[in-house]
Motif scaffolding. Sequence first.
Motif, PDB file in Angstrom:
ATOM      1  N   ILE B 293       0.847  -1.262  -0.021  1.00  0.00           N
ATOM      2  CA  ILE B 293       0.099  -0.034   0.241  1.00  0.00           C
ATOM      3  C   ILE B 293       1.097   1.176   0.037  1.00  0.00           C
ATOM      4  CG2 ILE B 293      -1.964  -1.113   0.844  1.00  0.00           C
ATOM      5  CD1 ILE B 293      -1.248   0.466   3.738  1.00  0.00           C
ATOM      6  N   ARG B 294       2.087   1.306   0.387  1.00  0.00           N
ATOM      7  CA  ARG B 294       2.935   2.418   0.462  1.00  0.00           C
ATOM      8  C   ARG B 294       3.133   2.816  -0.885  1.00  0.00           C
ATOM      9  NH1 ARG B 294       8.798   0.839   2.681  1.00  0.00           N
ATOM     10  NH2 ARG B 294       7.483  -0.133   4.198  1.00  0.00           N
ATOM     11  N   TRP B 295       2.989   2.316  -1.869  1.00  0.00           N
ATOM     12  CA  TRP B 295       3.024   2.551  -3.383  1.00  0.00           C
ATOM     13  C   TRP B 295       1.881   3.538  -3.961  1.00  0.00           C
ATOM     14  CZ3 TRP B 295       7.546   2.554  -5.371  1.00  0.00           C
ATOM     15  CH2 TRP B 295       8.850   1.579  -4.509  1.00  0.00           C
ATOM     16  N   LEU B 296       0.695   3.390  -3.212  1.00  0.00           N
ATOM     17  CA  LEU B 296      -0.477   4.144  -3.487  1.00  0.00           C
ATOM     18  C   LEU B 296       0.026   5.624  -3.398  1.00  0.00           C
ATOM     19  CD1 LEU B 296      -3.057   1.727  -1.785  1.00  0.00           C
ATOM     20  CD2 LEU B 296      -2.649   2.014  -4.252  1.00  0.00           C
ATOM     21  N   LYS B 297      -0.430   6.131  -4.197  1.00  0.00           N
ATOM     22  CA  LYS B 297      -0.137   7.733  -4.250  1.00  0.00           C
ATOM     23  C   LYS B 297      -1.455   8.678  -4.757  1.00  0.00           C
ATOM     24  CE  LYS B 297       4.015   7.756  -2.409  1.00  0.00           C
ATOM     25  NZ  LYS B 297       4.139   7.251  -0.880  1.00  0.00           N
ATOM     26  N   GLY B 298      -1.741   9.819  -4.090  1.00  0.00           N
ATOM     27  CA  GLY B 298      -2.776  10.839  -4.815  1.00  0.00           C
ATOM     28  C   GLY B 298      -4.007  10.132  -4.930  1.00  0.00           C
ATOM     29  N   HIS B 311      -0.080   2.931  12.127  1.00  0.00           N
ATOM     30  CA  HIS B 311       1.177   2.435  11.223  1.00  0.00           C
ATOM     31  C   HIS B 311       0.594   2.612   9.586  1.00  0.00           C
ATOM     32  CE1 HIS B 311       4.351   0.406   9.578  1.00  0.00           C
ATOM     33  NE2 HIS B 311       3.706  -0.729   9.080  1.00  0.00           N
ATOM     34  N   MET B 312      -0.490   1.630   9.446  1.00  0.00           N
ATOM     35  CA  MET B 312      -0.909   1.591   8.081  1.00  0.00           C
ATOM     36  C   MET B 312      -1.368   3.021   7.775  1.00  0.00           C
ATOM     37  SD  MET B 312      -0.799  -1.209   7.060  1.00  0.00           S
ATOM     38  CE  MET B 312      -0.265  -2.905   7.191  1.00  0.00           C
ATOM     39  N   ALA B 313      -2.027   3.924   8.499  1.00  0.00           N
ATOM     40  CA  ALA B 313      -2.308   5.186   8.075  1.00  0.00           C
ATOM     41  C   ALA B 313      -0.956   6.148   7.384  1.00  0.00           C
ATOM     42  CB  ALA B 313      -2.822   6.075   9.130  1.00  0.00           C
ATOM     43  N   GLU B 314      -0.073   5.785   8.227  1.00  0.00           N
ATOM     44  CA  GLU B 314       1.576   6.461   7.836  1.00  0.00           C
ATOM     45  C   GLU B 314       1.842   5.878   6.375  1.00  0.00           C
ATOM     46  OE1 GLU B 314       4.014   7.079  11.005  1.00  0.00           O
ATOM     47  OE2 GLU B 314       5.402   6.663   9.674  1.00  0.00           O
ATOM     48  N   MET B 315       1.607   4.550   6.264  1.00  0.00           N
ATOM     49  CA  MET B 315       1.852   3.987   4.876  1.00  0.00           C
ATOM     50  C   MET B 315       1.004   4.659   3.711  1.00  0.00           C
ATOM     51  SD  MET B 315       4.210   1.595   5.375  1.00  0.00           S
ATOM     52  CE  MET B 315       4.717   2.490   6.666  1.00  0.00           C
ATOM     53  N   LEU B 316      -0.060   5.235   3.921  1.00  0.00           N
ATOM     54  CA  LEU B 316      -1.072   5.528   3.239  1.00  0.00           C
ATOM     55  C   LEU B 316      -0.903   7.084   3.134  1.00  0.00           C
ATOM     56  CD1 LEU B 316      -4.238   3.410   4.090  1.00  0.00           C
ATOM     57  CD2 LEU B 316      -2.920   3.167   1.774  1.00  0.00           C
ATOM     58  N   SER B 317      -0.048   7.575   3.677  1.00  0.00           N
ATOM     59  CA  SER B 317       0.158   9.056   3.784  1.00  0.00           C
ATOM     60  C   SER B 317       0.227   9.821   2.367  1.00  0.00           C
ATOM     61  CB  SER B 317       1.178   9.570   4.777  1.00  0.00           C
ATOM     62  OG  SER B 317       2.231   9.008   4.193  1.00  0.00           O
ATOM     63  N   GLY B 318       0.520   9.188   1.435  1.00  0.00           N
ATOM     64  CA  GLY B 318       0.575   9.918   0.201  1.00  0.00           C
ATOM     65  C   GLY B 318      -0.944  10.057  -0.517  1.00  0.00           C
ATOM     66  N   ASN B 319      -1.810   9.609   0.017  1.00  0.00           N
ATOM     67  CA  ASN B 319      -3.135   9.735  -0.457  1.00  0.00           C
ATOM     68  C   ASN B 319      -4.141  10.826   0.447  1.00  0.00           C
ATOM     69  OD1 ASN B 319      -3.159   7.373  -2.288  1.00  0.00           O
ATOM     70  ND2 ASN B 319      -2.019   6.649  -0.413  1.00  0.00           N
ATOM     71  N   GLU B 320      -5.222  11.117  -0.066  1.00  0.00           N
ATOM     72  CA  GLU B 320      -6.386  11.589   0.732  1.00  0.00           C
ATOM     73  C   GLU B 320      -7.202  10.690   1.389  1.00  0.00           C
ATOM     74  OE1 GLU B 320     -10.016  14.243  -0.537  1.00  0.00           O
ATOM     75  OE2 GLU B 320      -8.397  14.756  -1.842  1.00  0.00           O
ATOM     76  N   LEU B 321      -7.073  10.434   2.877  1.00  0.00           N
ATOM     77  CA  LEU B 321      -7.789   9.642   3.491  1.00  0.00           C
ATOM     78  C   LEU B 321      -8.777  10.313   3.791  1.00  0.00           C
ATOM     79  CD1 LEU B 321      -5.183   7.474   5.677  1.00  0.00           C
ATOM     80  CD2 LEU B 321      -5.713   7.399   3.300  1.00  0.00           C
ATOM     81  N   THR B 322     -10.219   9.487   3.657  1.00  0.00           N
ATOM     82  CA  THR B 322     -11.469   9.907   4.188  1.00  0.00           C
ATOM     83  C   THR B 322     -12.024   8.969   5.357  1.00  0.00           C
ATOM     84  OG1 THR B 322     -12.097  11.268   2.176  1.00  0.00           O
ATOM     85  CG2 THR B 322     -13.812  10.581   3.542  1.00  0.00           C
ATOM     86  N   ASP B 323     -12.261   9.314   6.563  1.00  0.00           N
ATOM     87  CA  ASP B 323     -12.572   8.540   7.635  1.00  0.00           C
ATOM     88  C   ASP B 323     -14.099   8.493   7.500  1.00  0.00           C
ATOM     89  OD1 ASP B 323     -13.248   7.347   9.743  1.00  0.00           O
ATOM     90  OD2 ASP B 323     -12.956   8.973  11.411  1.00  0.00           O
ATOM     91  N   GLU B 324     -14.745   7.188   6.935  1.00  0.00           N
ATOM     92  CA  GLU B 324     -16.042   7.139   6.785  1.00  0.00           C
ATOM     93  C   GLU B 324     -16.438   5.636   7.513  1.00  0.00           C
ATOM     94  OE1 GLU B 324     -18.732   9.116   3.645  1.00  0.00           O
ATOM     95  OE2 GLU B 324     -17.160   8.171   2.684  1.00  0.00           O
TER      96      GLU B 324
END
Lengths: 633, 633
Positions: B293-298, B311-324
């Motif tokens: 998942i760390r390769w996912l971007k934007g 930790h996983m959220a940090e791996m996804l930090s190149g993306n726009e996360l929405t808490d739903e």
Amino acid sequence: MDILFRKVTYMLSLNTVEAIKYNSFRNGKENKMGSKNKERINILRNMMIKQEIDLVIVYTADEHGSEYIDEHYKLREYLSGFTGSAGTLVVTGKEAVLWTDGRYFIQAQEELKGSGIELYKDGLPHVPKVLEYVRSFVKKRKSTRIGADLKLISMKVKHELDGLKELGVEVVDVDLSASVWKDRPEETRNPIYYLPDEISGYTVSDKLAQIRKRLEERNMDAIFLTDLSDIMWTFNVRGSDIRYSPVAVSYGYVDVDSAFLFADMRCCDNALRDELKRQGVTLREYDDTDDYIRWLKGRRIVCDYTSLNAHMAEMLSGNELTDERSYIYIRKHIKNKTECELAKDCHIEDGLALTKFIYRIKKLVREGAEEGRGINEFEAAMMLDNMRLSIKGNRGLSFETISAYGSNGAIVHYSPDKRNSAMLKAEGFLLVDSGGQYEGATTDVTRTIALGKITGEMKLDYTAVLKGMLDLSDAVFLEGTRGENLDILARRPIWERYKDYRHGTGHGVGAMLNVHEGPQAFRYRILKDYPQPPLEAGMITSDEPGIYLEGKYGIRIENLLLCTERKSNEWGRFLGFDTLTLVPYETDAIVPEMLTARQKQLINEYHRTIYYLYSPRMEREEREWLSAVTAGI
Amino acid sequence: MDILFRKVTYMLSLNTVEAIKYNSFRNGKENKMGSKNKERINILRNMMIKQEIDLVIVYTADEHGSEYIDEHYKLREYLSGFTGSAGTLVVTGKEAVLWTDGRYFIQAQEELKGSGIELYKDGLPHVPKVLEYVRSFVKKRKSTRIGADLKLISMKVKHELDGLKELGVEVVDVDLSASVWKDRPEETRNPIYYLPDEISGYTVSDKLAQIRKRLEERNMDAIFLTDLSDIMWTFNVRGSDIRYSPVAVSYGYVDVDSAFLFADMRCCDNALRDELKRQGVTLREYDDTDDYIRWLKGRRIVCDYTSLNAHMAEMLSGNELTDERSYIYIRKHIKNKTECELAKDCHIEDGLALTKFIYRIKKLVREGAEEGRGINEFEAAMMLDNMRLSIKGNRGLSFETISAYGSNGAIVHYSPDKRNSAMLKAEGFLLVDSGGQYEGATTDVTRTIALGKITGEMKLDYTAVLKGMLDLSDAVFLEGTRGENLDILARRPIWERYKDYRHGTGHGVGAMLNVHEGPQAFRYRILKDYPQPPLEAGMITSDEPGIYLEGKYGIRIENLLLCTERKSNEWGRFLGFDTLTLVPYETDAIVPEMLTARQKQLINEYHRTIYYLYSPRMEREEREWLSAVTAGI
């Protein structure tokens, strides 16, 4: 026959001209000819050209976010010709559009004829909202100047308009009425009077002390009061500037060491000034409010953004404003002991009048049918209004009486009109929703009266509505329970019949103030933006389920409930309701087999109380009738 | 006697050693000696000194925000010695504090003895919350390094800690277990199996299509699935890595053109891989999730912040996360037709076992009392567990059986322990709350059983609880109604007795998944931060009011309700409930005079159905008993 009844028969004998005059008083202005409104819109457009304004929004509003507004503020009605109580008009160089809700679709269609104004039926699926319409207009342009009277839009609306800034919108403050309204009615400004402690229950200085304590607890410096009923309650005053609401046009301000009431000085006598001074309140001229408050700087001020207008907010811009529901500071929704006692007393007087009305209208209709004379919905309302206005301590009606016969009962907000009023026949239901303002209390009651033969379905529906109304009034609940938790009790017997009523089950009611008062309500929708506090002892709320079958009939039964403490133990504090309203139910429409033992008990006890209270104050015939209709089921 | 009963008598004849072994299996580890825990805390403090950490927080959590967690993650228990299911440990250089809630105050006090750890009773008025404690520690210092395992804290908790940054706090990611836990148990990793369509109802590709449609509607690119039951439901798989939950440790990812299931490859056979591939899902190694998942971007990625770890959220930090809330995309709470049918079938089997258990336990207690032999709460639970585990298609229990006799019934989360288990006598109430996992369904049922003579108060309370349970199950309501609207129906007869139960009335239940499943619930508190959607056809929710009198007795009656469509007409779509649970009520404890005609009808119809379904599958004596207890009231 007593004096009341003589007065009523007098009203019924009014000639046509007088009746129309009365009607016009009751129903606002006559329908304007559409062409006249076309002309008025053109005058508005000329002003827009001069001031380089691309779009104008005219809300139905006064400077205080009031539910009912004075004639002086009915610019939307003046421009459009539409006389309903709710609507918004938007005018651009080419278009003119009016939004109103389902209550008024037919009326608006009629009244807008020939005006060139298009009707947008608010709430219907594919109809854009006002803001959506404005947004799409704005999107087509580089920049747009929107004209609105900042004194007549609340901060809530202002924030919505400010959201369009990124689309190149500039909101221009224009006194629209001054620019286009010829022969604008003067503002109503009637004397302001002080409520003695034996009616208000708490002195003003007590109330100020409580407000200051709450400001301190929440780390705020001051509260700026804009809602008229909040101001009346805080300063123990009343007025009569707005129809159906005993309020005076005013502003209020309370901080840790001062308290100001801004009101029209012509309406305040020395006695009032002295009394307020004794209580620690300074009277100031209403028109100087902005001059005064613009000197406030750097304070944390509580405001209610639904009643604070954008102009006043601008005057306060040197401060830190916090939008908070005023009930947190101004606890007028929790009636004190005196207010509760007065409410009980007033409901007996109000209920006696309505009970006598029920007897009389049934008799009149029955006899009228025999003798070929008739009475219509409008005349029935007039008769009731007059009976109520004659009660000692009455200060007017609390809203326009709904007197809806037969299929008109299915129109939830129906109010009769002399010209189009249905004749009452000795069959079917007459739905009467009415109320009064009294020294210390406000009433609101609905009874559905069988004028003669009714069908089996009508009886089943009536009994379902009554079951729901009773079940809600009989609830016992722990502190922390909200109106959304209890609504099902009223709705359940109706939902079990796979029917519904498309309105809330109940609203808060003021004490000698607005008949619709927040913050509590009975409803089942849980609204994110409109949270309500838990029910508390001292709240007065209506309980009014119904069933409305279009083209057939309408049923609604409404009592006011006073929330009271029942018991405190290891589980917590239990609350319940005392029923304030005292008017018999329609026993002819009750199907006893549908009732539980408890519901029968509630009805029988209620009817026994009514007979005990009212029979000594009735003529023999009335008493015999009451005895029959309150006999045990 | 059938084979089940022989098995139970065998269990009852186990010798002490075996019984203790079984008990230890049921109740987790033995209480550690406090001194051992003191030593462990010291080892932790040495690590803190080396890594310059000032404060360590140990939550009770796995990497997926699961309600029940594997032994592998019970570091808080290892360090503190406290074996309860909920608790948070905070260790600083000088202090060690454990928070737990009211269920565990007595147990924690015992288990913490000698450990040097102070107990903070969470929820009591003047006890600071974890974050308040941390904040006041931090405020005394210039800067603070807080150590926590980012894999074991949810984004929700992370955001709370991030709120302390302005006070000079740095959150340091430490693998606490690796640093201090000797002999840490291996992670449980059991085979993952595929659920055939005849159990899941929808194919995986159907579900993926629905998820993608919802992503598109809400303008999102992908969903990252972290809640284990969400993942199981989406990919039609199950496992057995966590006790009572048929789930496998895993992650899931779905975007418009790909779908990944990350799981332990040792647990996946080729059949599973092939089936998933056919459905458009790629299997990947669980431990490689972050690498992938760390390769996912934007991308705009939907996440559930209550189960997404930091930790996983940090791996996804190149993306726009929405808490739903994931239920918007993964509609596992709306059971499909197949799931509903299987639930009905499983409830018949499950109910038959519990019905037979009721007959047997009553008989055993009665005969035991006569013959001087006895059976205790724990043995009764074992007997029931074994009856349930022998049902065809059973996949274990859905939670630890509550078998609480007499005053133990008043302890809401009581579970019996061989050493401290009360002997059952031929009087009073035995409260049994239990459930099973089955192919396609999960059950959860509570019955309060009269083992002999009961008092008048017990009968009045039992009948009030039964009335509430029945009234809720009998509700008819319009689409849009929520659990908060209906809760009063269950609570009302209990509140009318000025009593209460201090828990929600009901929770969602999974289909061969967690026995506690969101998002819907029956409760009366309206929580701002935890809004729930309206009730919908296909939801399964428990209906379990109760009355608990400390030191006296506890009563709870629980059925599962399947929400179903009743009627659609001009008023809208009406819904109601089908009762899934089929186990007779305690007729000995019912006071018929308290029941409405409708309640009697509901009980009699229910009991007739039970007799019709179960009597052909019973021995003569059982059948005679069932016939008596299901006779009409």
